[in-house]
Design a protein around this motif. Structure first.
Motif, short mmCIF file in Angstrom:
data_model
loop_
_atom_site.label_atom_id
_atom_site.label_comp_id
_atom_site.label_asym_id
_atom_site.label_seq_id
_atom_site.Cartn_x
_atom_site.Cartn_y
_atom_site.Cartn_z
N THR A 374 0.84 -1.20 0.00
CA THR A 374 0.00 0.00 0.00
C THR A 374 0.88 1.25 0.00
OG1 THR A 374 -1.67 -1.19 1.29
CG2 THR A 374 -1.89 1.22 1.17
N ARG A 376 1.29 5.04 1.00
CA ARG A 376 0.79 6.07 1.90
C ARG A 376 1.35 7.44 1.50
NH1 ARG A 376 -3.40 3.37 4.05
NH2 ARG A 376 -2.73 1.40 5.02
N ARG A 448 7.34 -0.88 6.99
CA ARG A 448 7.11 0.51 6.57
C ARG A 448 8.41 1.11 6.04
NH1 ARG A 448 6.30 5.92 8.56
NH2 ARG A 448 4.28 6.71 7.84
#
Length: 451
Positions: A374, A376, A448
């Motif tokens: 994903t 961000r 992340r």
């Protein structure tokens, strides 16, 4: 913007800028006050010098041609010089600076004294005092009047009156509030620039420290700047080099131990094959396999914090789908369920080992894994979700510590180092790994990648 300004105000650069602004403003304003006082003093000296020149001229005439000069003074035929008004008493005050100038030019024996007095000492009536004036004519400002008294060669005390055009000190803009505000603003702007330049080496050292905290193979900080700054940078680079060598030496020792253990463990495996009791043999071989796995994982953990791999820009979707397919080929229920179409600058092998460890952990304790990516606003997140029993919330803060495992029958396998290795591999390229219970059940591990 407000947060940035507040952060700068609390920083070392902000404090230096404040001190410099205050110091430079006070110095500049003080210098202006001193300059203004000097200007006033010079103007007063100029006025005194005009009077002294006139007094010396008339006293010289009185010495060379006393009768002729006295007649001219009596009939007001010398512009700017007159007999002092006899109807007015000679003033008794004094002007120390003017007296000193007169004594210096006329001599001490003359005992000359000078003092500014009202206009009546110079004029019987106000000049330009006419009944009729033309339109547009304004009475000019009265000239200044001074009385100079001195002793002539015969010892007689003589008083003369001198009128000189009135001169006013031109107004100064130096003490104008807007001008002072401009000085403060300019001092503030210059102080910010100077403080930023002064603390630039500190910011470089901070960046280097953060990079070294992520990986021991960080680039050394540039050794430039003033001598004391260079000494600090040299000391930091030396520390970084010694820490790096210490970690590599530890890795070499563990690798040697692991290698040396392979031979006796292999001989032990061969001997265990000769055990006649099949049940006992299988249990001993399983224990030996666990020991070998623990040795290998311990070596991987030691090596995980030392990565000399080069940075590369890779396509994350291609890498993640390939890792999911590799796991699926061995019968694991692993699926790549969603990409993000992003590219990231990472260490590819370290990222692969990190994600592989997380997938293996999900397969071992959750029966399978869904891998997704994903994008961000400020980072890219890689998620590995399983559908197992999850982990107790009080255990989550400690789950990345070595040899820490969850509870339950499904948690009894493994060495408890896999998650520790995954986080260590992620830190080599500046990423973070977090583990949490998914609201829909199971666990989700998120890698992340910032930037």
């Amino acid at each position: 913007m407000i947060a940035g300004a507040w952060g700068f105000a609390g920083s070392l650069a902000g404090r230096l800028a404040l001190l410099l602004t205050i110091g430079m403003s006070i110095s500049a304003i003080t210098a202006l006050f001193v300059a203004e006082e000097a200007r006033r003093h010079d103007f007063a000296q100029f006025l005194d010098e005009r009077l002294v020149v006139s007094a010396v001229d008339i006293v010289g005439r009185m010495t060379r041609a006393p009768d002729e000069t006295a007649a001219l003074l009596d009939h007001n035929q010398i512009i700017g010089a007159h007999r002092a008004n006899p109807r007015l008493a000679v003033p008794t005050g004094s002007d120390s600076s003017l007296d000193a100038a007169l004594r210096d030019r006329l001599g001490v024996r003359a005992r000359a004294r000078g003092l500014q007095v009202p206009w009546q000492y110079c004029f019987a009536r106000i000049p330009y005092e006419w009944t009729h004036r033309a339109a547009g004519f304004f009475v000019p400002q009265l000239p200044g009047c001074w009385v100079v008294s001195y002793n002539d060669a015969k010892g007689q005390r003589i008083s003369l009156a001198f009128d000189l055009p009135t001169l006013s000190l031109p107004p100064s803009a130096m003490l104008n509030p807007l001008f002072l505000l401009l000085i403060v603003a300019a001092s503030g702007a210059l102080s910010v620039v100077v403080s930023r330049l002064a603390t630039a080496p500190l910011r470089r050292l901070t960046s280097a420290s953060r990079a070294f905290a992520r990986t021991i193979d960080a680039e050394p900080v540039a050794e430039r700047g003033p001598s004391d700054v260079r000494e600090t940078m040299v000391a930091f680079n030396t520390m970084q080099s010694r820490v790096r060598e210490g970690v590599r030496e530890r890795t070499r020792i563990l690798a040697s131990i692991s290698h040396d253990l392979q031979t006796p463990l292999t001989r032990l495996r061969l001997r265990l094959e000769q055990v006649q009791d099949a049940t006992l043999r299988d249990r001993l071989i399983a224990d030996l396999g666990a020991t070998l796995a623990l040795v290998r994982d311990g070596l991987d953990l030691a090596r995980s914090s030392e990565s000399r791999e080069e940075w590369s820009v890779i396509d994350l979707d291609s890498l993640l789908s390939a890792l999911a397919e590799d796991a699926a080929e061995f019968g694991a229920k692993v699926h790549f369920v969603g990409g993000c179409g992003a590219q990231a600058r990472v260490k590819p092998d370290a990222l692969s080992r990190c994600v592989t460890n997380l997938i293996d952990n999900a397969v071992r304790y959750g029966g399978g894994a869904d891998v997704s990516c994903t994008r961000r606003a400020d980072a890219i997140e890689i998620a590995i979700r399983d559908y197992g029993p999850g982990i107790a919330e009080d255990l989550l803060p400690k789950i990345f510590e070595p040899f820490v495992r969850g509870s339950g029958d499904s948690m009894d396998n493994g060495t408890g180092i896999g998650l520790t290795i995954a986080r260590a591999q992620a830190e080599t390229f500046g990423a973070q790994v977090n583990l949490s219970n998914h609201p829909g059940g199971g666990m989700v591990a998120v890698v992340r990648i910032v930037g």
